[in-house]
Design a protein around this motif. Structure first.
Motif, mmCIF file in Angstrom:
data_model
loop_
_atom_site.group_PDB
_atom_site.id
_atom_site.type_symbol
_atom_site.label_atom_id
_atom_site.label_comp_id
_atom_site.label_asym_id
_atom_site.label_seq_id
_atom_site.Cartn_x
_atom_site.Cartn_y
_atom_site.Cartn_z
ATOM 1 N N ILE A 131 9.319 2.003 4.702
ATOM 2 C CA ILE A 131 8.454 0.840 4.507
ATOM 3 C C ILE A 131 8.100 0.258 5.866
ATOM 4 O O ILE A 131 8.994 -0.107 6.638
ATOM 5 C CB ILE A 131 9.148 -0.230 3.645
ATOM 6 C CG1 ILE A 131 9.635 0.385 2.320
ATOM 7 C CG2 ILE A 131 8.227 -1.400 3.387
ATOM 8 C CD1 ILE A 131 10.502 -0.549 1.506
ATOM 9 N N ALA A 132 6.821 0.154 6.167
ATOM 10 C CA ALA A 132 6.358 -0.384 7.443
ATOM 11 C C ALA A 132 5.670 -1.727 7.227
ATOM 12 O O ALA A 132 5.101 -1.988 6.168
ATOM 13 C CB ALA A 132 5.399 0.592 8.122
ATOM 14 N N MET A 133 5.726 -2.555 8.256
ATOM 15 C CA MET A 133 5.032 -3.835 8.226
ATOM 16 C C MET A 133 3.567 -3.633 8.639
ATOM 17 O O MET A 133 3.287 -3.016 9.662
ATOM 18 C CB MET A 133 5.692 -4.834 9.170
ATOM 19 C CG MET A 133 7.154 -5.132 8.847
ATOM 20 S SD MET A 133 7.408 -5.921 7.246
ATOM 21 C CE MET A 133 8.151 -4.562 6.318
ATOM 22 N N ALA A 150 4.510 6.929 9.668
ATOM 23 C CA ALA A 150 5.766 7.526 9.225
ATOM 24 C C ALA A 150 6.207 7.007 7.867
ATOM 25 O O ALA A 150 7.084 7.587 7.245
ATOM 26 C CB ALA A 150 6.868 7.261 10.250
ATOM 27 N N ALA A 151 5.606 5.923 7.397
ATOM 28 C CA ALA A 151 6.086 5.225 6.210
ATOM 29 C C ALA A 151 5.472 5.780 4.931
ATOM 30 O O ALA A 151 4.397 6.374 4.935
ATOM 31 C CB ALA A 151 5.785 3.729 6.325
ATOM 32 N N ASP A 152 6.181 5.566 3.821
ATOM 33 C CA ASP A 152 5.652 5.862 2.498
ATOM 34 C C ASP A 152 4.871 4.673 1.958
ATOM 35 O O ASP A 152 3.969 4.831 1.146
ATOM 36 C CB ASP A 152 6.795 6.172 1.524
ATOM 37 C CG ASP A 152 7.636 7.334 1.987
ATOM 38 O OD1 ASP A 152 7.132 8.464 1.951
ATOM 39 O OD2 ASP A 152 8.793 7.121 2.384
ATOM 40 N N MET A 153 5.258 3.468 2.401
ATOM 41 C CA MET A 153 4.624 2.253 1.897
ATOM 42 C C MET A 153 4.421 1.285 3.057
ATOM 43 O O MET A 153 5.249 1.212 3.960
ATOM 44 C CB MET A 153 5.513 1.608 0.823
ATOM 45 C CG MET A 153 4.922 0.349 0.207
ATOM 46 S SD MET A 153 5.938 -0.303 -1.142
ATOM 47 C CE MET A 153 7.251 -1.082 -0.218
ATOM 48 N N ILE A 154 3.314 0.559 3.017
ATOM 49 C CA ILE A 154 3.015 -0.435 4.045
ATOM 50 C C ILE A 154 2.892 -1.799 3.372
ATOM 51 O O ILE A 154 2.139 -1.950 2.398
ATOM 52 C CB ILE A 154 1.711 -0.092 4.796
ATOM 53 C CG1 ILE A 154 1.844 1.272 5.492
ATOM 54 C CG2 ILE A 154 1.376 -1.174 5.820
ATOM 55 C CD1 ILE A 154 0.555 1.762 6.124
ATOM 56 N N LEU A 200 0.847 -1.193 0.000
ATOM 57 C CA LEU A 200 0.000 0.000 0.000
ATOM 58 C C LEU A 200 0.876 1.234 0.000
ATOM 59 O O LEU A 200 1.716 1.415 0.886
ATOM 60 C CB LEU A 200 -0.923 0.007 1.218
ATOM 61 C CG LEU A 200 -1.905 -1.161 1.340
ATOM 62 C CD1 LEU A 200 -2.754 -0.993 2.593
ATOM 63 C CD2 LEU A 200 -2.774 -1.280 0.101
ATOM 64 N N ILE A 201 0.691 2.092 -0.992
ATOM 65 C CA ILE A 201 1.481 3.313 -1.115
ATOM 66 C C ILE A 201 0.730 4.467 -0.462
ATOM 67 O O ILE A 201 -0.437 4.715 -0.774
ATOM 68 C CB ILE A 201 1.762 3.637 -2.592
ATOM 69 C CG1 ILE A 201 2.567 2.504 -3.234
ATOM 70 C CG2 ILE A 201 2.511 4.955 -2.721
ATOM 71 C CD1 ILE A 201 3.930 2.292 -2.622
ATOM 72 N N ARG A 202 1.386 5.152 0.459
ATOM 73 C CA ARG A 202 0.760 6.275 1.148
ATOM 74 C C ARG A 202 1.112 7.605 0.487
ATOM 75 O O ARG A 202 0.393 8.591 0.652
ATOM 76 C CB ARG A 202 1.194 6.312 2.615
ATOM 77 C CG ARG A 202 0.783 5.079 3.417
ATOM 78 C CD ARG A 202 1.092 5.246 4.893
ATOM 79 N NE ARG A 202 0.301 6.323 5.471
ATOM 80 C CZ ARG A 202 0.805 7.487 5.856
ATOM 81 N NH1 ARG A 202 2.085 7.737 5.722
ATOM 82 N NH2 ARG A 202 0.027 8.402 6.385
ATOM 83 N N LYS A 203 2.221 7.656 -0.240
ATOM 84 C CA LYS A 203 2.658 8.897 -0.867
ATOM 85 C C LYS A 203 3.009 8.591 -2.316
ATOM 86 O O LYS A 203 3.862 7.743 -2.592
ATOM 87 C CB LYS A 203 3.859 9.494 -0.128
ATOM 88 C CG LYS A 203 3.547 9.790 1.334
ATOM 89 C CD LYS A 203 4.775 10.242 2.086
ATOM 90 C CE LYS A 203 4.448 10.422 3.566
ATOM 91 N NZ LYS A 203 5.628 10.804 4.368
ATOM 92 N N LEU A 204 2.355 9.265 -3.254
ATOM 93 C CA LEU A 204 2.427 8.917 -4.658
ATOM 94 C C LEU A 204 3.851 8.866 -5.217
ATOM 95 O O LEU A 204 4.207 7.901 -5.899
ATOM 96 C CB LEU A 204 1.573 9.904 -5.463
ATOM 97 C CG LEU A 204 1.024 9.403 -6.796
ATOM 98 C CD1 LEU A 204 0.167 8.168 -6.583
ATOM 99 C CD2 LEU A 204 0.216 10.488 -7.484
#
Length: 941
Positions: free
Chosen positions: A691-693, A704-708, A343-347
């Motif tokens: 990248i977060a789990m 805090a992550a850009d991608m999960i 999942l991308i949080r920031k394009l």
């Protein structure tokens, strides 16, 4: 249950106690300053005196005044988002300003359609960017949510429950199993206390705590055994602790500051490249305007006609569809990646992934399953392998890789009985997932014992406590390094069951359990057990020993550890580990093949970290591990120099992780940081791509992550990198396609003006070309299928321009070929017909040539016939429809009048289509020649 827990109290002399009583009495006046003279882990029992409190706790009056003076025990949230500034930030890009200037010029020249199209594209791009960034970082708010909503404190000599926000320095916390600690505190008393600090320090196992330890001032955070910290959890035991830091002064608060300090203010690699390209485009457009104006002036052309032609070309030089196409390409990438559990949080993070050259990854829960698992049972001089993952009680027992009949090995049953009997954990199944209620180590031992008996948690084990009732318990403590439980067996005899450190356990054993029963423990037996313990330790296994002692039918009168724990029967060893994920090794190998460096950064033990890193291929046999203590002695400059040679960092804090990320970035790397704990959040924020789990990650880490990664699978990161690389390749080839078309237009116009021919393309022609050829085909190229060979390439460097040498040479060659063919048709038409017919032929040929060229633009290296059309049917449909529309425009008088073109028959259109295929064919022959030259060079090399 007859449970008696010995309590550890800090030593205190009579004189100290008297002095303390006097000081405490005086401290009822809340205006007495509260000063700290040494780090808290170094403070002896008189730390009460530093905070104007006493053993009975603060008074309500004191607590109220301190709260008003020092503020609430809550983390500061970041300043609210300024909507106006956020909206304005979407228009900082140089290329956006170029487009806005082009739109203004179009409006002045009366090209309303061009003006509307450009402004709409700019606004669409700004709206999408604003929406993405308005979902602002909430890491500080998430950290605040981690603090305990309520806490038990001792005030006015009684225990009360207060909101965690009302905790002040000097309060006495009362802690028991399951409590979330509300503030940083120095232990006063502890009983078998174990703390889960994984989210703060990265330590995968519960940490033993003792109040009576005094530590040095420079003791690392993960080794401060006489302290408890905000946001951590009590795994077992009880304690009282004196609050020494609240709110932003806690270790959690320090991380909150690190997150704010680490916030990425710099733009992403793609944004940097597009801005650099935009600046080049500005100067290039200005140069074209000046050149054509001067040429026309020199040839005596009318000034108004010169201005119209020059400005039209300047507008044509700007690929106004590029920002929207880039945004759409990134958005499509987000959709594809969500289907692959990312999942991308920031394009912009989508493309940044494709630039990643270093992945700094946490160990616990990221590369490993995050659950302790028994891998080996050693009993009766035989080493058994235990299969299965985590706390699930299903698995097999293997001997020499063969499944054994567990009924034939009495030693296994004896060992399993001790693992269950001396255990306070419980295994709970929740929606098919097994978890442990209690100490994770005891949960792992319990799961292994279940596998020995029947492979499940049911059956005879469900009635274990009834069959073997508990009579007495001596809890674990760090001095003895073992725990002891006395249970009554079915025949009425009492048995002491002991689990603990093998070395210390062997010292109090004089017998050993073998296949033939109990035997005297010889020196050879001791040596063999010590050797096995060493071998298991070298495999990064945490090893526990098990022993027992039969006590007869009556409980002894002396139940001290010294009286009970002697002349034991040693039974066996249990080796456990937080195992690597099954897919992690393959994922690391893919990273290596793609030229991506994987670096382990963990708070865990050095030996364990290095063993896991070597097993996964992150570290080589010759590599060593660098600890947090060593990092403290390394300067920033030295770390920058050494970072590329270090594969494993262990026992590191949140600040260390952030330093490591900065060191790699100083080396020019595009850094991705993965993690799940609070201590990972600052580094995740400071990295190029965080990248977060998704499953095991804390909320602060996710924010805090850009991608999960929703499946907590390291392999998903590799898939995301592949998507990112493919997206960048698509954006790059789309940009080349757009610029090559613009180059052909510029070359054609410049040549005609230079030799004195009439302008071959009118402003409406340039607008139509940009609309139909730069719009739909370019969008289809931007969303093209990803090249399967993209992961065989080396990662791009941070400073590599988006338009490198090969990019520019291909762009100019394409523009030159297209302009040459169109000029030839235009010149021939001028000799045989009118200017209007010549312009019509040049315009239509240019449209056809750019449309056909879109098929060859799908790859810079692969020939057209090696890329199946079925992988991008949308491009086929778009090209066919636009060619049909172009042909129809010559048959329809109204549309022909609007476009200022003349009638062409179907045969003439077909002939122009054939000529327009010449640039595509020549470019494909060049590709074929280049590929053969590379193969020949490889063979010769």
């Amino acid at each position: 249950m007859n449970l008696k827990n010995p309590v550890n109290k800090p030593p205190q002399s009579t004189s100290q106690s008297d002095a303390q009583s006097k000081r405490v009495s005086a401290s009822r006046r809340t205006n007495v300053p509260r000063t700290v003279t040494a780090p808290w882990q170094q403070m002896p029992a008189n730390l009460f005196l530093q905070l104007n409190t006493g053993e009975q706790g603060l008074s309500t009056v004191q607590a109220t005044e301190y709260l008003s003076l020092e503020g609430a025990n809550s983390l500061q949230e970041a300043a609210g988002t300024n909507v106006v500034k956020l909206a304005a930030a979407q228009f900082k890009s140089v290329i956006i300003w170029v487009l806005l200037v082009a739109a203004l010029i179009s409006a002045v020249l009366g090209d309303t359609i061009d003006f509307v199209v450009i402004v709409a594209i700019v606004m669409l791009n700004g709206i999408i960017g604003f929406y993405q960034e308005y979902k602002a970082e909430k890491a500080i708010a998430a950290l605040k949510n981690m603090t305990a909503p309520q806490a038990k404190v001792k005030r006015d000599n009684r225990v009360i429950i207060v909101p965690a926000a009302n905790i002040v320095v000097g309060d006495i916390l009362v802690l028991e199993a399951g409590d979330l600690v509300a503030a940083d505190a120095r232990l006063l008393q502890s009983a078998s206390l174990k703390m889960t600090e994984a989210a703060l320090t990265g330590e995968s196992e519960p940490v033993d705590k003792q109040a009576n330890k005094l530590l040095s001032a420079n003791t690392p955070l993960c080794d401060r055994d006489n302290m408890v910290f905000a946001g951590t959890c009590v795994a077992a035991g009880t304690a009282t602790a004196l609050v020494v830091a609240t709110a932003m002064n806690t270790e959690l608060g320090k991380i909150a500051r690190l997150i704010t300090d680490a916030s990425r203010s710099e733009s992403t690699p793609l944004q940097q490249k597009l801005d650099a390209f935009g600046r080049i485009l500005v100067w290039f457009s200005l140069a074209i305007v000046m050149l054509l104006f001067l040429l026309g002036w020199w040839r005596g052309s009318a000034p108004l006609e010169l201005v119209m032609s020059a400005v039209s070309l300047a507008v044509a030089a700007v690929p106004e569809g590029l920002p929207a196409i880039v945004t759409i390409a990134l958005a499509m990438g987000v959709m594809r990646m969500s289907r692959r559990n990312a999942l991308i949080r920031k394009l912009p993070a989508v493309e940044t992934l494709g630039s990643t050259s270093v992945i700094c990854t946490d160990k616990t829960g990221t590369l490993t399953v995050g659950e302790m698992t028994v891998r080996t049972l050693y009993v009766g001089e035989q080493c058994f392998t235990v299969t299965g993952e985590g706390y699930a009680p299903q698995g097999d027992i293997l001997l020499n890789n063969q499944t054994v009949n567990r009924q034939n090995f009495s030693g296994l049953h004896e060992l399993a009985t001790l693992l269950i009997g001396c255990n306070n954990a419980h295994l709970v199944e929740d929606n098919g997932q097994w978890r442990v209620a209690g100490d994770p180590t005891e949960g792992a031992l319990l799961a292994a014992a279940h596998k020995v008996f029947c492979g499940q948690a049911g059956g005879e084990l469900a009635h274990f406590a009834q069959r073997f009732p508990l009579e007495y318990e001596i809890p674990f403590d760090s001095d003895r390094k073992r725990s002891c439980v006395i249970r009554r067996l079915e025949d009425g005899t009492l048995r002491a069951m002991i689990n603990g450190a093998p070395d210390m356990l062997l010292q109090i054993c004089n017998r050993v359990y073998t296949a033939s029963g109990e035997q005297p423990l010889t020196e050879a037996d001791r040596a063999r057990i010590h050797q096995q313990n060493t071998l298991l330790g070298q495999q990064a296994l945490r090893v526990l020993g098990s022993a027992y002692l039969d006590l007869g039918h009556t409980l002894p009168t002396d139940l001290s550890p010294a009286a009970i724990e002697q002349n034991l029967v040693f039974v066996g060893l249990s080796g456990m580990v937080d195992p690597p994920r099954a897919e992690a090794k393959a994922a690391v190998a893919k990273c290596v093949a793609a030229g991506i460096r994987a670096v382990m950064v963990t708070g865990d033990h050095p030996q364990t970290a290095l063993a896991i890193a070597r097993d996964l291929g992150i570290a080589k046999e010759a590599d060593t591990v660098v600890t947090g203590a060593e990092l403290d002695r390394i300067s920033e400059a030295e770390l920058v120099q050494r970072a590329p040679t270090i594969a494993v960092y262990a026992r590191v804090t949140a600040a260390h992780k952030l330093r490591i990320v900065h060191a790699w970035k100083a080396n020019g790397a595009v850094v991705a940081m993965t993690g799940d704990g609070v201590n990972d959040a600052p580094a995740i924020e400071g990295a190029d791509i965080g990248i977060a789990m998704g499953r095991s990650g804390t909320e602060v880490t996710k924010q805090a992550a850009d991608m999960i990664i929703t499946d907590d699978n390291f392999a998903t990161i590799v898939a995301a990198v592949e998507e990112g690389r493919g997206i960048f390749a698509n954006i790059r080839k789309t940009l080349q396609y757009l610029l090559a078309g613009n180059t052909s237009e510029l070359l054609l116009m410049t040549l005609c003006v230079f030799i004195g021919l009439p302008v071959p393309l009118l402003p409406i022609h340039l607008l139509w070309i940009n609309l139909v050829t730069d719009g739909f085909p370019a969008l289809c190229l931007a969303t093209d299928a990803i090249d399967p060979d993209v992961m065989q390439q080396r990662p791009r460097t941070r400073d590599e321009p988006i338009a490198a040498n090969h990019f520019l040479s291909t762009m100019f060659l394409t523009g030159l070929l297209t302009a040459g063919v169109v000029f030839a048709i235009y010149f021939y038409s001028l000799q045989t017909g009118s200017v209007e017919l010549a312009r019509t032929n040049a315009f239509t040929t240019l449209v056809f040539a750019e449309l056909l060229r879109a098929f060859g633009a799908r790859s810079e290296t692969k020939s057209l016939w090696r890329i199946p059309l079925r992988t991008n049917l949308s491009l086929v449909v778009a090209v066919c429809l636009i060619i049909g529309l172009q042909v129809w425009a010559h048959q329809n008088a109204t549309l022909g009048l609007f476009l200022k073109i003349t009638f062409l028959s179907l045969e003439e259109c077909l002939l122009l289509l054939m000529f327009s295929a010449i640039p595509l064919m020549v470019l494909e022959l060049v590709k074929l020649w280049q590929n053969r030259a590379q193969k020949t060079a490889a063979i010769v090399g």
